[in-house]
Design a protein around this motif. Sequence first.
Motif, PDB file in Angstrom:
ATOM      1  N   GLN A 267       0.810  -1.209   0.000  1.00 19.17           N
ATOM      2  CA  GLN A 267       0.000   0.000   0.000  1.00 19.17           C
ATOM      3  C   GLN A 267       0.852   1.273   0.000  1.00 19.17           C
ATOM      4  N   VAL A 268       2.163   1.122   0.160  1.00 22.39           N
ATOM      5  CA  VAL A 268       3.041   2.292   0.211  1.00 22.39           C
ATOM      6  C   VAL A 268       3.097   2.960  -1.157  1.00 22.39           C
ATOM      7  N   LYS A 269       2.831   4.318  -1.154  1.00 21.92           N
ATOM      8  CA  LYS A 269       2.861   5.056  -2.414  1.00 21.92           C
ATOM      9  C   LYS A 269       4.077   5.976  -2.522  1.00 21.92           C
ATOM     10  N   GLU A 270       4.654   6.322  -1.386  1.00 22.66           N
ATOM     11  CA  GLU A 270       5.836   7.196  -1.378  1.00 22.66           C
ATOM     12  C   GLU A 270       6.905   6.578  -0.487  1.00 22.66           C
ATOM     13  N   LEU A 271       8.139   6.569  -0.989  1.00 27.45           N
ATOM     14  CA  LEU A 271       9.243   5.986  -0.233  1.00 27.45           C
ATOM     15  C   LEU A 271      10.473   6.867  -0.389  1.00 27.45           C
ATOM     16  N   VAL A 272      11.029   7.303   0.747  1.00 25.00           N
ATOM     17  CA  VAL A 272      12.215   8.169   0.737  1.00 25.00           C
ATOM     18  C   VAL A 272      13.362   7.439   1.421  1.00 25.00           C
ATOM     19  N   LEU A 273      14.442   7.222   0.647  1.00 26.66           N
ATOM     20  CA  LEU A 273      15.627   6.530   1.171  1.00 26.66           C
ATOM     21  C   LEU A 273      16.866   7.415   1.096  1.00 26.66           C
ATOM     22  N   ASP A 274      16.670   8.712   1.135  1.00 30.14           N
ATOM     23  CA  ASP A 274      17.782   9.663   1.002  1.00 30.14           C
ATOM     24  C   ASP A 274      18.848   9.430   2.068  1.00 30.14           C
ATOM     25  N   ASN A 275      20.110   9.562   1.632  1.00 33.10           N
ATOM     26  CA  ASN A 275      21.282   9.494   2.513  1.00 33.10           C
ATOM     27  C   ASN A 275      21.511   8.118   3.139  1.00 33.10           C
ATOM     28  N   CYS A 276      20.768   7.108   2.682  1.00 28.95           N
ATOM     29  CA  CYS A 276      21.095   5.743   3.088  1.00 28.95           C
ATOM     30  C   CYS A 276      22.256   5.262   2.222  1.00 28.95           C
ATOM     31  N   ARG A 277      22.959   4.222   2.640  1.00 28.78           N
ATOM     32  CA  ARG A 277      24.114   3.729   1.875  1.00 28.78           C
ATOM     33  C   ARG A 277      23.716   2.507   1.056  1.00 28.78           C
ATOM     34  N   SER A 278      24.007   2.579  -0.225  1.00 31.72           N
ATOM     35  CA  SER A 278      23.726   1.427  -1.095  1.00 31.72           C
ATOM     36  C   SER A 278      24.778   0.346  -0.870  1.00 31.72           C
ATOM     37  N   ASP A 279      24.489  -0.868  -1.331  1.00 36.83           N
ATOM     38  CA  ASP A 279      25.410  -1.992  -1.195  1.00 36.83           C
ATOM     39  C   ASP A 279      26.230  -2.120  -2.476  1.00 36.83           C
ATOM     40  N   ASP A 280      27.475  -1.688  -2.370  1.00 39.01           N
ATOM     41  CA  ASP A 280      28.372  -1.737  -3.526  1.00 39.01           C
ATOM     42  C   ASP A 280      27.774  -0.986  -4.725  1.00 39.01           C
ATOM     43  N   GLY A 281      27.119   0.143  -4.414  1.00 36.35           N
ATOM     44  CA  GLY A 281      26.603   0.984  -5.477  1.00 36.35           C
ATOM     45  C   GLY A 281      25.302   0.492  -6.094  1.00 36.35           C
ATOM     46  N   LYS A 282      24.651  -0.508  -5.472  1.00 39.69           N
ATOM     47  CA  LYS A 282      23.415  -1.047  -6.031  1.00 39.69           C
ATOM     48  C   LYS A 282      22.274  -0.931  -5.017  1.00 39.69           C
ATOM     49  N   ILE A 283      21.049  -0.942  -5.543  1.00 38.77           N
ATOM     50  CA  ILE A 283      19.864  -0.859  -4.696  1.00 38.77           C
ATOM     51  C   ILE A 283      19.629  -2.202  -4.013  1.00 38.77           C
ATOM     52  N   VAL A 284      19.451  -2.182  -2.689  1.00 41.28           N
ATOM     53  CA  VAL A 284      19.225  -3.411  -1.931  1.00 41.28           C
ATOM     54  C   VAL A 284      17.973  -3.248  -1.075  1.00 41.28           C
ATOM     55  N   GLY A 285      17.145  -4.288  -1.008  1.00 39.66           N
ATOM     56  CA  GLY A 285      15.985  -4.279  -0.135  1.00 39.66           C
ATOM     57  C   GLY A 285      14.719  -3.746  -0.784  1.00 39.66           C
ATOM     58  N   LEU A 286      14.825  -3.244  -1.993  1.00 40.95           N
ATOM     59  CA  LEU A 286      13.653  -2.728  -2.689  1.00 40.95           C
ATOM     60  C   LEU A 286      13.188  -3.778  -3.696  1.00 40.95           C
ATOM     61  N   SER A 287      11.969  -4.288  -3.513  1.00 41.46           N
ATOM     62  CA  SER A 287      11.474  -5.363  -4.357  1.00 41.46           C
ATOM     63  C   SER A 287      10.158  -4.979  -5.028  1.00 41.46           C
ATOM     64  N   SER A 288       9.638  -5.883  -5.825  1.00 40.27           N
ATOM     65  CA  SER A 288       8.373  -5.661  -6.529  1.00 40.27           C
ATOM     66  C   SER A 288       7.177  -5.655  -5.576  1.00 40.27           C
ATOM     67  N   ASP A 289       7.430  -5.931  -4.279  1.00 37.91           N
ATOM     68  CA  ASP A 289       6.356  -5.837  -3.294  1.00 37.91           C
ATOM     69  C   ASP A 289       5.855  -4.394  -3.166  1.00 37.91           C
ATOM     70  N   PHE A 290       6.698  -3.440  -3.591  1.00 34.69           N
ATOM     71  CA  PHE A 290       6.331  -2.017  -3.553  1.00 34.69           C
ATOM     72  C   PHE A 290       5.699  -1.600  -4.882  1.00 34.69           C
ATOM     73  N   GLU A 291       4.855  -2.447  -5.409  1.00 34.36           N
ATOM     74  CA  GLU A 291       4.282  -2.225  -6.741  1.00 34.36           C
ATOM     75  C   GLU A 291       3.367  -1.005  -6.819  1.00 34.36           C
ATOM     76  N   ASN A 292       2.901  -0.510  -5.661  1.00 28.62           N
ATOM     77  CA  ASN A 292       2.019   0.663  -5.661  1.00 28.62           C
ATOM     78  C   ASN A 292       2.774   1.983  -5.527  1.00 28.62           C
ATOM     79  N   LEU A 293       4.102   1.911  -5.505  1.00 25.20           N
ATOM     80  CA  LEU A 293       4.898   3.135  -5.372  1.00 25.20           C
ATOM     81  C   LEU A 293       4.634   4.092  -6.529  1.00 25.20           C
ATOM     82  N   GLU A 294       4.425   5.381  -6.145  1.00 28.66           N
ATOM     83  CA  GLU A 294       4.271   6.440  -7.152  1.00 28.66           C
ATOM     84  C   GLU A 294       5.409   7.450  -7.070  1.00 28.66           C
ATOM     85  N   PHE A 295       6.055   7.499  -5.897  1.00 26.55           N
ATOM     86  CA  PHE A 295       7.175   8.420  -5.698  1.00 26.55           C
ATOM     87  C   PHE A 295       8.287   7.682  -4.959  1.00 26.55           C
ATOM     88  N   LEU A 296       9.498   7.720  -5.530  1.00 27.38           N
ATOM     89  CA  LEU A 296      10.660   7.065  -4.925  1.00 27.38           C
ATOM     90  C   LEU A 296      11.835   8.027  -4.948  1.00 27.38           C
TER      91      LEU A 296
END
Length: 241
Positions: free
Chosen positions: A1-30
């Motif tokens: 049900q999450v439509k907005e997700l803010v991950l600013d200033n978090c650290r990526s894993d070796d320059g790649k996105i980690v932990g973000l999956s297709s379960d967030f299919e309702n996202l409109e703002f990232l």
Amino acid sequence: QVKELVLDNCRSDDGKIVGLSSDFENLEFLSMININLLSVSSLPKLNKLRKLELSDNRISGGLEVLAERTPNLTHLNLSGNKIKDINTLEPLKKLPNLRSLDLFNCEVTMLINYRESVFTLLPQLTYLDGFDADDQEAPDSDPEADGDALEDEYENGEDDDDEEDDLDEEVIDDEEDEDDDLEGEEEEDGVDDEEEDEEEDGEEDEEDEADDDLPRGEKRKRNLEDEGEEDPEDEEDDEDD
């Protein structure tokens, strides 16, 4: 049900996105600002995503993933990344709904005819770095929201006017009350003065009436005494003595 997700200033894993999956299919703002991101290759399928913030990272290419994973994207911010060539942006042609693209502080903005080249490459764009092809600035917010704000301001203005009118009426009422008080005091003073005059006149009339009751000789004698003179008869009596 999450439509907005803010991950600013978090650290990526070796320059790649980690932990973000297709379960967030309702996202409109990232938003993933300043997370040391090198690539968007691990971005999940997000069909409803409209706005993607990727500024202040180290992305230099691989933008074809965006067309595959976020087909309905309308706003993309790549400011402060390592994009150097116009050709790097070519995969964005496959984003038919893309209306706004930001490339501030990217080396590509230093190229000659940069703006003309990008608008030619991506004809679906309306705004590049906050301005359209005619150098008209993009609106800061939703026009409908601005309209609501104007309505609220108008209503507040009416309320303020009503309050001012109430205050004016109160001031007028106070002034009228003060005038009434002053008039009342003047009338009372006038009545008091008239009563005093009537009392004095009454006293004089009483004295005159009392004098009229006296015998003529006594009345004359009294008048002479009031004037400080002696009665001639008294003088004659003195002479006889």
